[in-house]
Design a protein around this motif. Structure first.
Motif, mmCIF file in Angstrom:
data_model
loop_
_atom_site.group_PDB
_atom_site.id
_atom_site.type_symbol
_atom_site.label_atom_id
_atom_site.label_comp_id
_atom_site.label_asym_id
_atom_site.label_seq_id
_atom_site.Cartn_x
_atom_site.Cartn_y
_atom_site.Cartn_z
ATOM 1 N N LYS A 67 -85.270 30.521 6.371
ATOM 2 C CA LYS A 67 -86.574 30.350 7.012
ATOM 3 C C LYS A 67 -86.514 30.617 8.508
ATOM 4 N N ASP A 68 -85.307 30.563 9.092
ATOM 5 C CA ASP A 68 -85.157 30.846 10.519
ATOM 6 C C ASP A 68 -85.299 32.327 10.842
ATOM 7 N N LEU A 69 -85.310 33.181 9.808
ATOM 8 C CA LEU A 69 -85.443 34.620 10.032
ATOM 9 C C LEU A 69 -86.889 35.053 10.242
ATOM 10 N N SER A 70 -87.818 34.221 9.843
ATOM 11 C CA SER A 70 -89.225 34.570 9.978
ATOM 12 C C SER A 70 -89.590 34.771 11.448
ATOM 13 N N GLY A 71 -90.170 35.939 11.732
ATOM 14 C CA GLY A 71 -90.585 36.244 13.087
ATOM 15 C C GLY A 71 -89.476 36.684 14.017
ATOM 16 N N ARG A 72 -88.260 36.824 13.494
ATOM 17 C CA ARG A 72 -87.128 37.256 14.314
ATOM 18 C C ARG A 72 -86.769 38.695 13.978
ATOM 19 N N SER A 73 -86.061 39.350 14.864
ATOM 20 C CA SER A 73 -85.665 40.745 14.651
ATOM 21 C C SER A 73 -84.289 40.798 13.992
ATOM 22 N N ILE A 74 -84.121 41.741 13.039
ATOM 23 C CA ILE A 74 -82.904 41.824 12.226
ATOM 24 C C ILE A 74 -82.386 43.256 12.223
ATOM 25 N N PHE A 75 -81.070 43.370 12.319
ATOM 26 C CA PHE A 75 -80.393 44.638 12.043
ATOM 27 C C PHE A 75 -79.543 44.415 10.795
ATOM 28 N N SER A 115 -81.974 46.681 -2.716
ATOM 29 C CA SER A 115 -82.275 45.278 -2.999
ATOM 30 C C SER A 115 -81.888 44.383 -1.825
ATOM 31 N N PHE A 116 -80.791 44.703 -1.164
ATOM 32 C CA PHE A 116 -80.351 43.930 0.001
ATOM 33 C C PHE A 116 -81.371 44.039 1.124
ATOM 34 N N TYR A 117 -81.810 45.246 1.401
ATOM 35 C CA TYR A 117 -82.797 45.432 2.464
ATOM 36 C C TYR A 117 -84.125 44.766 2.100
ATOM 37 N N SER A 118 -84.499 44.817 0.828
ATOM 38 C CA SER A 118 -85.733 44.159 0.394
ATOM 39 C C SER A 118 -85.652 42.650 0.590
ATOM 40 N N SER A 119 -84.463 42.090 0.329
ATOM 41 C CA SER A 119 -84.272 40.650 0.524
ATOM 42 C C SER A 119 -84.475 40.264 1.981
ATOM 43 N N LEU A 120 -83.998 41.113 2.890
ATOM 44 C CA LEU A 120 -84.189 40.839 4.312
ATOM 45 C C LEU A 120 -85.661 40.986 4.698
ATOM 46 N N LYS A 121 -86.313 42.005 4.156
ATOM 47 C CA LYS A 121 -87.721 42.238 4.464
ATOM 48 C C LYS A 121 -88.591 41.087 3.975
ATOM 49 N N ASP A 122 -88.191 40.474 2.854
ATOM 50 C CA ASP A 122 -88.960 39.365 2.282
ATOM 51 C C ASP A 122 -88.955 38.123 3.169
ATOM 52 N N GLN A 123 -88.051 38.072 4.149
ATOM 53 C CA GLN A 123 -87.988 36.905 5.045
ATOM 54 C C GLN A 123 -88.977 37.015 6.204
ATOM 55 N N PRO A 154 -89.351 39.199 8.845
ATOM 56 C CA PRO A 154 -88.874 39.364 10.225
ATOM 57 C C PRO A 154 -89.911 40.115 11.065
ATOM 58 N N SER A 155 -89.811 39.961 12.380
ATOM 59 C CA SER A 155 -90.713 40.713 13.253
ATOM 60 C C SER A 155 -90.347 42.188 13.270
ATOM 61 N N GLN A 156 -89.064 42.485 13.038
ATOM 62 C CA GLN A 156 -88.579 43.861 13.006
ATOM 63 C C GLN A 156 -87.327 43.924 12.142
ATOM 64 N N LEU A 157 -87.212 44.987 11.364
ATOM 65 C CA LEU A 157 -86.028 45.182 10.530
ATOM 66 C C LEU A 157 -85.525 46.604 10.697
ATOM 67 N N LYS A 158 -84.346 46.745 11.259
ATOM 68 C CA LYS A 158 -83.667 48.025 11.347
ATOM 69 C C LYS A 158 -82.504 48.007 10.359
ATOM 70 N N THR A 159 -82.205 49.156 9.748
ATOM 71 C CA THR A 159 -81.130 49.203 8.757
ATOM 72 C C THR A 159 -80.241 50.413 8.977
ATOM 73 N N LYS A 160 -79.013 50.285 8.497
ATOM 74 C CA LYS A 160 -78.074 51.408 8.492
ATOM 75 C C LYS A 160 -77.219 51.300 7.242
ATOM 76 N N SER A 161 -77.130 52.401 6.497
ATOM 77 C CA SER A 161 -76.369 52.423 5.252
ATOM 78 C C SER A 161 -75.071 53.199 5.416
ATOM 79 N N TYR A 162 -74.016 52.660 4.823
ATOM 80 C CA TYR A 162 -72.706 53.314 4.785
ATOM 81 C C TYR A 162 -72.362 53.618 3.328
ATOM 82 N N PRO A 163 -71.407 54.503 3.088
ATOM 83 C CA PRO A 163 -70.993 54.783 1.702
ATOM 84 C C PRO A 163 -70.453 53.532 1.009
#
Length: 347
Positions: free
Chosen positions: A241-249, A259-267, A269-278
């Motif tokens: 619940k502390d992620l609500s309104g906060r920015s996440i990388f 699914s991982f990124y969706s889980s973060l988006k469901d919290q 956040p004020s902003q969500l940036k992502t980076k995928s690796y192999p």
């Protein structure tokens, strides 16, 4: 869908796919199978390459077996994909991910009651485990074959196969046209279909899949985000619940990170940036520096637990990693008593 490049080279890829199917069939049909002595052997596998939730399920299954049959030893056998070590290796909590693989290390750190061995010859790994653990010849052992559905060298008592529910709406093809190791019709060899990443939105598509391919039994496997675990020593856990309104990388080295990124988006956040690796990516200190630079204005840097086991060894005490966390998942297997009863029949 098939990419433009695969459409362009379709004739070649189709021929390669046909050759792959033939070689796979020959290997499965003529490979001499061995039986692990005094073992209840359970294969945990999937149809496709990576990203189905196999590691969270193996964790859940191990804990389920331990809670119902506490006196029976549990062994997990893995090939240690992506590791640099050779021969049979016993995984400890202090092993390095580069030597034994990220998934075996994650399993061991979460399952202190179980043993995890890595090696290309799983039969020899099993015998080495019994010898080193001094287990009597007549003592039963639960042996979990990690990623074992396409492993044809060993007989098994139960075959559990994961299906990624988030991909049910997409057309899937056998390698190299697509990501399937073998067609969905191979479910006929399995005792249980594990409908992984299940949620109510996939109910209709899953029902259609089940009616078409007719698995023997189907169990729905759900996982949801539970909390954030710090990667920096001495830091505290963080509630979601502390992620609500906060920015996440968020970053991940998974076969299917959606699914991982969706889980973060469901919290929320004020902003969500992502980076995928192999998948199974081996992080370096330079990667961590690059991530820090890209996320300097973010409140939280969050990865998966699978990535976290590789990153902890790179974190230096004299640097600030206070906002680095991995996402811990909570898992639920519906009607798991059906699986427990099936296991009990082999004891």
């Amino acid at each position: 869908m098939i990419s433009f490049g695969k459409i362009l080279f379709f004739p070649i890829l189709f021929l390669l796919s046909l050759i792959y199917r033939i070689l796979f069939f020959l290997d499965r049909s003529f490979k001499k199978k061995r039986t692990l002595p005094s073992s209840v052997t359970i294969s945990v596998g999937n149809f496709s390459v990576g990203g189905t939730g196999k590691t969270p399920f193996t964790l859940h299954l191990s804990k389920l077996l331990h809670s119902n049959f506490p006196s029976i030893p549990i062994l997990i056998l893995s090939r240690g994909y992506g590791s640099s070590g050779t021969g049979t290796r016993r995984v400890s909590e202090n092993s390095s991910a580069s030597e034994v693989g990220d998934e075996p290390l994650l399993l061991k750190r979460n399952l202190p009651f179980a043993e995890v061995y890595v090696g290309s010859n799983r039969y020899n790994s099993y015998l080495q485990f019994r010898s080193e653990s001094r287990i009597p010849n007549d003592q039963k052992v639960f042996t979990l074959l990690d990623d074992g559905f396409q492993h044809h060298a060993l007989n098994r008592d139960l075959d559990l196969v994961l299906l990624d529910c988030t991909k049910l709406s997409k057309a899937e093809f056998v390698l190299p046209l697509g990501l399937l190791r073998e067609s969905y019709s191979s479910i006929s060899r399995a005792n249980f279909l594990i409908a992984s990443k299940f949620s109510e939105e996939w109910e209709d598509l899953l029902s259609k899949w089940v009616r078409k391919y007719k698995p023997s039994q189907t169990l729905k496997f759900k996982f949801s985000p539970e909390k954030l675990i710090p990667l920096s020593p001495g830091a505290s856990e963080v509630s979601l619940k502390d992620l609500s309104g906060r920015s996440i990388f968020g970053f991940a080295g998974l076969g299917n990170p959606d699914s991982f990124y969706s889980s973060l988006k469901d919290q929320n956040p004020s902003q969500l940036k992502t980076k995928s690796y192999p998948d199974h990516y081996s992080y370096t200190k330079e990667d961590l520096t690059h991530i820090s630079e890209k996320s300097s204005d973010q409140d939280y840097i969050i990865c998966t637990e699978k990535d976290g086991v590789k990153i902890t060894s790179l974190i230096e005490m004299d640097q600030n990693f206070s906002k680095w966390f991995y996402l811990r998942l909570e898992t639920v297997l519906e009607n798991e008593s059906e699986l427990v009863n099936s296991v009990r029949s082999f004891l």
